[in-house]
Write a protein that holds these residues in place. Structure first.
Motif, mmCIF file in Angstrom:
data_model
loop_
_atom_site.group_PDB
_atom_site.id
_atom_site.type_symbol
_atom_site.label_atom_id
_atom_site.label_comp_id
_atom_site.label_asym_id
_atom_site.label_seq_id
_atom_site.Cartn_x
_atom_site.Cartn_y
_atom_site.Cartn_z
ATOM 1 N N HIS A 42 0.837 -1.204 0.000
ATOM 2 C CA HIS A 42 0.000 0.000 0.000
ATOM 3 C C HIS A 42 0.870 1.250 0.000
ATOM 4 N N HIS A 43 1.910 1.246 0.818
ATOM 5 C CA HIS A 43 2.820 2.382 0.874
ATOM 6 C C HIS A 43 3.505 2.582 -0.470
ATOM 7 N N LEU A 44 3.975 1.496 -1.070
ATOM 8 C CA LEU A 44 4.667 1.548 -2.344
ATOM 9 C C LEU A 44 3.779 2.144 -3.442
ATOM 10 N N GLU A 45 2.496 1.828 -3.376
ATOM 11 C CA GLU A 45 1.560 2.276 -4.407
ATOM 12 C C GLU A 45 1.536 3.788 -4.557
ATOM 13 N N PHE A 46 1.738 4.512 -3.455
ATOM 14 C CA PHE A 46 1.603 5.958 -3.483
ATOM 15 C C PHE A 46 2.938 6.698 -3.526
ATOM 16 N N LEU A 47 4.030 5.961 -3.694
ATOM 17 C CA LEU A 47 5.341 6.587 -3.788
ATOM 18 C C LEU A 47 5.694 6.850 -5.248
ATOM 19 N N ASP A 48 6.350 7.972 -5.486
ATOM 20 C CA ASP A 48 6.745 8.321 -6.851
ATOM 21 C C ASP A 48 8.179 7.931 -7.170
ATOM 22 N N CYS A 49 9.002 7.734 -6.172
ATOM 23 C CA CYS A 49 10.406 7.374 -6.379
ATOM 24 C C CYS A 49 10.673 5.994 -5.799
ATOM 25 N N VAL A 50 10.371 4.975 -6.579
ATOM 26 C CA VAL A 50 10.646 3.584 -6.199
ATOM 27 C C VAL A 50 11.589 3.020 -7.244
ATOM 28 N N GLY A 51 12.808 2.696 -6.813
ATOM 29 C CA GLY A 51 13.803 2.181 -7.733
ATOM 30 C C GLY A 51 14.131 0.730 -7.455
ATOM 31 N N VAL A 52 14.870 0.133 -8.382
ATOM 32 C CA VAL A 52 15.297 -1.260 -8.275
ATOM 33 C C VAL A 52 16.811 -1.283 -8.448
ATOM 34 N N VAL A 53 17.513 -1.910 -7.533
ATOM 35 C CA VAL A 53 18.974 -1.848 -7.518
ATOM 36 C C VAL A 53 19.585 -2.380 -8.803
ATOM 37 N N ASP A 54 19.102 -3.510 -9.313
ATOM 38 C CA ASP A 54 19.693 -4.061 -10.526
ATOM 39 C C ASP A 54 19.232 -3.334 -11.788
ATOM 40 N N ARG A 55 18.426 -2.299 -11.612
ATOM 41 C CA ARG A 55 18.033 -1.405 -12.710
ATOM 42 C C ARG A 55 18.305 0.038 -12.255
ATOM 43 N N TYR A 56 19.487 0.241 -11.719
ATOM 44 C CA TYR A 56 19.793 1.499 -11.037
ATOM 45 C C TYR A 56 19.720 2.689 -11.990
ATOM 46 N N ASP A 57 20.322 2.602 -13.162
ATOM 47 C CA ASP A 57 20.322 3.737 -14.092
ATOM 48 C C ASP A 57 18.894 4.108 -14.505
ATOM 49 N N GLU A 58 18.103 3.105 -14.832
ATOM 50 C CA GLU A 58 16.708 3.366 -15.190
ATOM 51 C C GLU A 58 15.978 4.038 -14.029
ATOM 52 N N SER A 59 16.250 3.565 -12.823
ATOM 53 C CA SER A 59 15.599 4.124 -11.636
ATOM 54 C C SER A 59 15.949 5.590 -11.462
ATOM 55 N N MET A 60 17.221 5.935 -11.663
ATOM 56 C CA MET A 60 17.636 7.328 -11.475
ATOM 57 C C MET A 60 17.031 8.252 -12.527
ATOM 58 N N VAL A 61 16.857 7.760 -13.749
ATOM 59 C CA VAL A 61 16.204 8.569 -14.777
ATOM 60 C C VAL A 61 14.751 8.852 -14.378
ATOM 61 N N VAL A 62 14.070 7.846 -13.849
ATOM 62 C CA VAL A 62 12.696 8.028 -13.367
ATOM 63 C C VAL A 62 12.672 9.004 -12.194
ATOM 64 N N PHE A 63 13.608 8.864 -11.270
ATOM 65 C CA PHE A 63 13.680 9.783 -10.123
ATOM 66 C C PHE A 63 13.886 11.216 -10.602
ATOM 67 N N GLU A 64 14.834 11.398 -11.517
ATOM 68 C CA GLU A 64 15.110 12.744 -12.026
ATOM 69 C C GLU A 64 13.869 13.346 -12.673
ATOM 70 N N ARG A 65 13.196 12.545 -13.482
ATOM 71 C CA ARG A 65 12.007 13.058 -14.199
ATOM 72 C C ARG A 65 10.936 13.492 -13.212
ATOM 73 N N TYR A 66 10.739 12.733 -12.139
ATOM 74 C CA TYR A 66 9.740 13.104 -11.143
ATOM 75 C C TYR A 66 10.169 14.329 -10.344
ATOM 76 N N LEU A 67 11.439 14.426 -9.992
ATOM 77 C CA LEU A 67 11.917 15.478 -9.097
ATOM 78 C C LEU A 67 12.202 16.811 -9.795
ATOM 79 N N GLU A 68 12.334 16.795 -11.118
ATOM 80 C CA GLU A 68 12.697 18.012 -11.855
ATOM 81 C C GLU A 68 11.798 19.218 -11.575
ATOM 82 N N PRO A 69 10.477 19.061 -11.468
ATOM 83 C CA PRO A 69 9.644 20.245 -11.200
ATOM 84 C C PRO A 69 9.951 20.907 -9.858
#
Length: 284
Positions: free
Chosen positions: A161-188
């Motif tokens: 339930h907690h995970l469902e409402f988080l915008d920055c959820v990454g996966v360690v073995d997909r670290y680069d992809e995760s950081m691109v998603v984090f950046e896109r969300y955090l940019e505003p």
């Protein structure tokens, strides 16, 4: 409105690397929170105190981030977690504790035991739950309590339930992809955010080039007859890991220029890693 990034730093989940990037971005505005006792005991009250007493705070990382979070007026938190395949993570925990200069029970046990013996020791109910559905207990907000208990089913529901409402959820073995998603969300909220990184606090196991499925298979092979118990005692973490991957896939699908962003991100990483090497050898 103040915007603050909160990193729930889960042990051996690439958290030190993410913290390195946060520190690089925010400098004195980044807090690597180490008052663990206060965070464990006072939880949301302590976090609210830290926020109110640190007006320049922009990002905070804690191994004991509380949940639920406080709700200070005029503050918006942006919470980030990195999740890891629980079976692959076990090897990293063992390797780290084996080389760690510490007198904790885990560090002592890792130096005295081989891998299978260490894992068998960690499976015991009276031993802290470091590799038994630990990520589920963390995301659900129970990692600081009942640390020697088996995680009950409702913890998984809370974590999902907690995970469902988080915008920055990454996966360690997909670290680069995760950081691109984090950046896109955090940019505003942080227009100049740049999460390019130099790997921190890694073991040889953490930088293995094998596919995640191969690393998991090899770990289970090393465990032999213990593998079934380890899988059972990490069934919630396996479910959480699958959900994190699904959430990451969905976030990537919403970014029209994701491939371009990923390529540019990797170029930035290469650039700062070259700079880091030059600095270490005194050529910069």
């Amino acid at each position: 409105m103040r915007h603050i990034i909160l990193h729930g730093h889960i042990f051996k989940n690439a958290g030190s690397t993410f913290d390195w990037s946060l520190n690089r971005n925010f400098g004195e505005g980044f807090l690597d929170h180490r008052d663990n006792r206060a965070m464990r005991q006072q939880r949301a009250k302590h976090l609210a105190t830290v926020v109110s007493s640190t007006p320049g705070l922009t990002a905070l990382s804690s191994h004991h981030l509380c949940y639920p979070l406080p709700q200070p007026p005029e503050v918006t938190f942006h919470t980030a977690y990195l999740l890891r395949h629980p079976i692959e993570r076990i090897q990293s925990v063992y390797a780290f504790e084996r080389k760690q200069d510490a007198d904790t029970p885990g560090a002592i046990a890792a130096k005295e035991k081989d891998f299978a013996q260490y894992v068998a020791w960690r499976m015991q109910e009276e031993i802290p739950r470091t590799i038994r559905d630990y990520q589920t207990s963390y995301v659900a907000g129970f990692h600081t309590r009942h640390v020697k208990a088996t995680a009950p089913a409702d913890w998984l529901q809370r974590a999902l339930h907690h995970l469902e409402f988080l915008d920055c959820v990454g996966v360690v073995d997909r670290y680069d992809e995760s950081m691109v998603v984090f950046e896109r969300y955090l940019e505003p909220f942080f227009p100049d955010i740049d999460l390019a990184y130099v790997r921190q606090n890694v073991t040889q196991r953490d930088i293995a080039s094998d596919a995640i499925d191969t690393r998991v298979h090899n770990t289970l092979d090393k465990l032999g007859d213990l593998a079934a118990e380890v899988l059972s005692r990490n069934s919630y973490d396996l479910a959480l890991y699958r959900q994190a991957n699904q959430k990451l896939d969905e976030a990537i699908a919403r970014i029209d220029d994701f491939d371009r962003r990923l390529a540019k991100f990797r170029k930035r990483c290469k650039r700062i890693n070259v700079g880091s090497v030059l600095e270490r050898i005194g050529l910069r």
